[in-house]
Design a protein around this motif. Structure first.
Motif, PDB file in Angstrom:
ATOM      1  N   GLU A 124       0.823  -1.217   0.000  1.00  0.00           N
ATOM      2  CA  GLU A 124       0.000   0.000   0.000  1.00  0.00           C
ATOM      3  C   GLU A 124       0.851   1.259   0.000  1.00  0.00           C
ATOM      4  N   ILE A 125       1.980   1.262   0.753  1.00  0.00           N
ATOM      5  CA  ILE A 125       2.844   2.446   0.781  1.00  0.00           C
ATOM      6  C   ILE A 125       3.496   2.659  -0.573  1.00  0.00           C
TER       7      ILE A 125
ATOM      8  N   GLN B 145       1.101   4.526  -2.535  1.00  0.00           N
ATOM      9  CA  GLN B 145       1.025   5.936  -2.152  1.00  0.00           C
ATOM     10  C   GLN B 145       2.197   6.746  -2.696  1.00  0.00           C
TER      11      GLN B 145
ATOM     12  N   GLU C 193       4.849  14.897   1.204  1.00  0.00           N
ATOM     13  CA  GLU C 193       4.838  13.443   1.366  1.00  0.00           C
ATOM     14  C   GLU C 193       5.229  13.052   2.783  1.00  0.00           C
TER      15      GLU C 193
ATOM     16  N   LEU D   5       2.515  13.326   5.408  1.00  0.00           N
ATOM     17  CA  LEU D   5       1.484  12.291   5.428  1.00  0.00           C
ATOM     18  C   LEU D   5       1.664  11.309   6.573  1.00  0.00           C
ATOM     19  N   TYR D   6       2.799  11.385   7.286  1.00  0.00           N
ATOM     20  CA  TYR D   6       3.060  10.449   8.384  1.00  0.00           C
ATOM     21  C   TYR D   6       3.271  11.178   9.707  1.00  0.00           C
TER      22      TYR D   6
ATOM     23  N   SER E 232      -7.476   0.256   0.170  1.00  0.00           N
ATOM     24  CA  SER E 232      -6.907   0.142  -1.173  1.00  0.00           C
ATOM     25  C   SER E 232      -7.559  -1.053  -1.851  1.00  0.00           C
TER      26      SER E 232
ATOM     27  N   TYR F 276     -12.059   7.696   5.136  1.00  0.00           N
ATOM     28  CA  TYR F 276     -10.648   7.645   4.752  1.00  0.00           C
ATOM     29  C   TYR F 276     -10.383   8.648   3.649  1.00  0.00           C
TER      30      TYR F 276
ATOM     31  N   LYS G 239      -7.635   9.542   1.327  1.00  0.00           N
ATOM     32  CA  LYS G 239      -6.388   8.940   0.856  1.00  0.00           C
ATOM     33  C   LYS G 239      -5.336   9.990   0.539  1.00  0.00           C
TER      34      LYS G 239
ATOM     35  N   LYS H  13      -4.678  12.825   1.999  1.00  0.00           N
ATOM     36  CA  LYS H  13      -3.995  13.307   3.198  1.00  0.00           C
ATOM     37  C   LYS H  13      -3.672  12.188   4.184  1.00  0.00           C
ATOM     38  N   ASN H  14      -3.978  10.948   3.805  1.00  0.00           N
ATOM     39  CA  ASN H  14      -3.674   9.796   4.652  1.00  0.00           C
ATOM     40  C   ASN H  14      -4.294   9.975   6.040  1.00  0.00           C
TER      41      ASN H  14
ATOM     42  N   ARG I  62      -3.447   7.202  10.902  1.00  0.00           N
ATOM     43  CA  ARG I  62      -2.712   7.250   9.644  1.00  0.00           C
ATOM     44  C   ARG I  62      -2.026   5.908   9.405  1.00  0.00           C
TER      45      ARG I  62
END
Length: 665
Positions: free
Chosen positions: A238-239, A242, A339, A342-343, A549, A597, A599, A601-602, A616
């Motif tokens: 999945e990452i 992204q 990016e 996002l975490y 996803s 969800y 996606k 902006k996670n 997240r």
């Protein structure tokens, strides 16, 4: 022969005759077979001439430069015809989306054809009227018109095909556009500088295009992208999905560097017109036979102006390249920062609001640009203007005879769907007119009991609803006509439907029920069919379910506050127990607002009991709580996340008001 085949009449057929009468408008002078049949003016028959004879006459009066210009336009038409042929292959894959691109290319081709026909007829008239041959100034006007047509269509055409980079025929279409760009830009510039002094400038320009600045900066950009790819080799599937945007960024930057040529050529024309004028004047002196005057000007120019202007050109062109590449690097750095965000952890800011509502709110939804919020108020639907977290009530709608429990807003139009709960399972479509006035459809009734969940596909032409009557119904949806058409019913669950979710590619969806089951449904020949009951590690009612996803979804059980994680390929899913996330240890939950969800902006918003959690997906594929939970006064909470991922709006039974939170990310 090439020119004869490319001269077309108003019917877009090959021209066979030309009317030798300059008083008739250009578009009516070239005639094909059909034109000749339709031509009723017998008095002009004596003025008709075979197109081959006319071409021969024109060729006699053309000098080298005009022949070159004619060949330049013919090459452009040839490349454009080749582009249209290639594009038809691509069109079979993207159908309706290609129509706009095809139309743009055809418009360009028609403009070029009109320009060629006009130029040919002008030369034809000159040859029969004993006029002087076309001079360089006239040719330059023709070339500038030709370049203006290119500037009008080429960037748009490039931009329109970029979204289809993943299609098989994209590369062939793009290569033709690159060839076309070369014909329109490089050849046009070369034609302006026919003489030896102009060739020197072109060599300088070509050297600058290969300048080590461009090479080194582009290598640095490539190294940065490779570096990011290496850092993320070990992440889960999945990452990787992204981070596809970063991989795609390399292609965008490569295309941007290529586009520098067009922009730099434009700057050449804008900034060095004076030098070009000197060259043109020298060409004019040569054509007029004034060699002494030409040598005098050439010697003077060579010693001062040309040298100075070349140095200025070299310096400014270098700076231009550096500035453009610097801007691209800044954009890349911004994307990298985005990016990384996002975490990051999330902070929330509560926005003061005094909007009270005593009646129960069971659903909240936003429109595509977060300017309108709709919410339920028992049997009513309230329409709010939403501006930076502030609510203004604009309308109250009522069509249902029982509490409204489900809302679904279109992502493209100002239209939405409402579903009724309890004993009434009716569905109503709504369409906004002027001044927040809404038009409702008739109630559509197929479920025997009330609705608890509904989803729609990306094209928004299919609606899927789940009900207390244990069934799932598939509907044909038409927002423009404000209409629903029942198609068929799916029956496998043994108790009330609680939640539905569809994967990204819309090849399967999952459902959960009070019968404690999770069912996988797959699409076969455009029909949804039962695939399997999914095995889970614990027997409990699942209150909410959500695809993250194509290959991952999460399931929230009613007790213990545990969020379960499922992964799979080819519709074979299994639970990944080590990725379970405990939200809290409170027991017994209710089926209130769904998992949301965003996606882009996670951000995942989940309500469990009296708390609202923000999660997240991390780079290792695990879920993590990324903000302090929003603690409400009751477990009866209904809410939603705005489409831009910036605001959370909640209503709870105790405060009986809308509480709004801004996400500070």
């Amino acid at each position: 022969m090439e020119l004869e085949n490319s001269l077309l009449c108003k019917h877009n057929f090959q021209a066979l005759k030309i009317i030798n009468d300059s008083n008739i408008i250009t578009t009516q002078r070239l005639l094909c077979h059909q034109c000749l049949k339709e031509h009723q003016n017998k008095s002009q028959l004596s003025q008709l001439m075979d197109i081959s004879v006319a071409i021969a006459q024109v060729n006699k009066s053309q000098n080298y430069t005009s022949k070159y210009t004619n060949q330049l336009i013919y090459q452009s038409i040839t490349h454009l015809n080749a582009f249209i042929i290639k594009f038809k292959l691509l069109q079979s894959e993207i159908q309706e989306a290609c129509q706009q691109i095809n139309l743009k290319a055809l418009q360009w081709l028609q403009d070029l054809q009109l320009q060629q026909n006009k130029l040919f007829i002008e030369r034809f008239d000159q040859s029969f009227n004993n006029q002087q041959s076309i001079n360089d100034n006239d040719l330059n006007d023709v070339n500038y018109k030709f370049l203006s047509i290119t500037a009008q269509y080429l960037p748009d055409l490039n931009s329109l095909i970029n979204p289809f980079i993943s299609f098989q025929q994209f590369n062939s279409c793009q290569q033709i556009l690159l060839q076309l760009s070369k014909v329109n830009i490089e050849d046009a510039i070369q034609q302006l500088y026919v003489e030896n002094r102009c060739k020197t400038l072109i060599e300088k320009r070509e050297i600058m295009q290969q300048n080590s600045i461009c090479d080194q900066e582009f290598i640095n950009i490539q190294d940065m992208i490779v570096h990011f790819q290496e850092q993320n080799k070990g992440i889960q599937l999945e990452i990787i999905e992204q981070l596809q945007s970063l991989i795609g960024l390399r292609q965008k930057l490569s295309q941007s560097i290529h586009n520098l040529e067009i922009e730099l050529n434009h700057n050449i024309f804008q900034q060095y017109g004076k030098y070009f004028q000197i060259v043109q004047n020298q060409n004019l002196l040569i054509n007029q036979g004034c060699m002494d005057k030409f040598n005098e000007i050439l010697n003077k120019t060579q010693k001062d102006q040309v040298i100075i202007m070349r140095e200025e050109f070299k310096s400014k062109l270098t700076n231009c390249v550096q500035d453009l590449l610097t801007n691209h690097l800044k954009d890349l750095q911004k994307l990298i920062v985005q990016e990384q965000n996002l975490y990051n952890f999330i902070s929330l800011k509560q926005i003061k609001s005094q909007i009270k509502q005593n009646q129960y709110c069971y659903a909240i939804q936003f429109n595509k640009d977060t300017s309108i919020m709709i919410s339920t108020s028992s049997k009513q639907i309230k329409v709010w203007e939403f501006n930076k977290g502030q609510l203004i009530l604009r309308n109250s709608l009522q069509k249902h005879i029982d509490d409204v429990t489900c809302l679904l807003y279109s992502n493209y139009l100002n239209s939405f769907i409402s579903g009724c709960g309890n004993d009434d399972g009716s569905i109503v479509c709504w369409q906004m007119g002027n001044n927040y006035e809404w038009k409702s459809s008739q109630p559509f009734q197929q479920h025997k009991l009330g609705l608890r969940c509904m989803i729609m596909n990306n094209e928004e032409n299919q609606l899927i609803t789940g009900s207390l009557d244990k069934t799932i119904i598939i509907w044909k949806l038409d927002f423009k006509q404000n209409n629903l058409v029942y198609q068929y019913t799916l029956q496998k669950h043994q108790n009330k439907l609680l939640s539905l979710s569809m994967n990204d590619s819309e090849t399967c969806f999952v459902s959960c029920s009070e019968d404690q089951s999770i069912i996988i449904w797959i699409k076969q020949q455009n029909i949804w069919k039962f695939k399997q009951f999914l095995q889970q590690s614990i027997c409990d009612i699942g209150r909410q379910i959500k695809f993250l996803s194509d290959t991952q979804f999460i399931w929230l059980q009613q007790n213990q506050g545990i969020l379960h994680f499922f992964e799979g390929q080819n519709f074979q899913f299994e639970e990944i127990t080590e990725k379970q996330l405990i939200l809290n240890n409170q027991k017994q939950d209710w089926n209130l607002f769904p998992i949301i969800y965003n996606k882009l902006k996670n951000i995942i918003v989940i309500r469990y009991n009296s708390n609202v959690f923000i999660l997240r997906i991390q780079q290792d594929g695990y879920l993590k709580i990324m903000a302090d939970p929003i603690q409400c006064q009751s477990e009866f909470i209904y809410g939603s996340l705005s489409k831009d991922g910036q605001y959370i709006v909640l209503w709870d039974m105790v405060s009986k008001q809308y509480n709004i939170y801004e996400i500070l990310d």
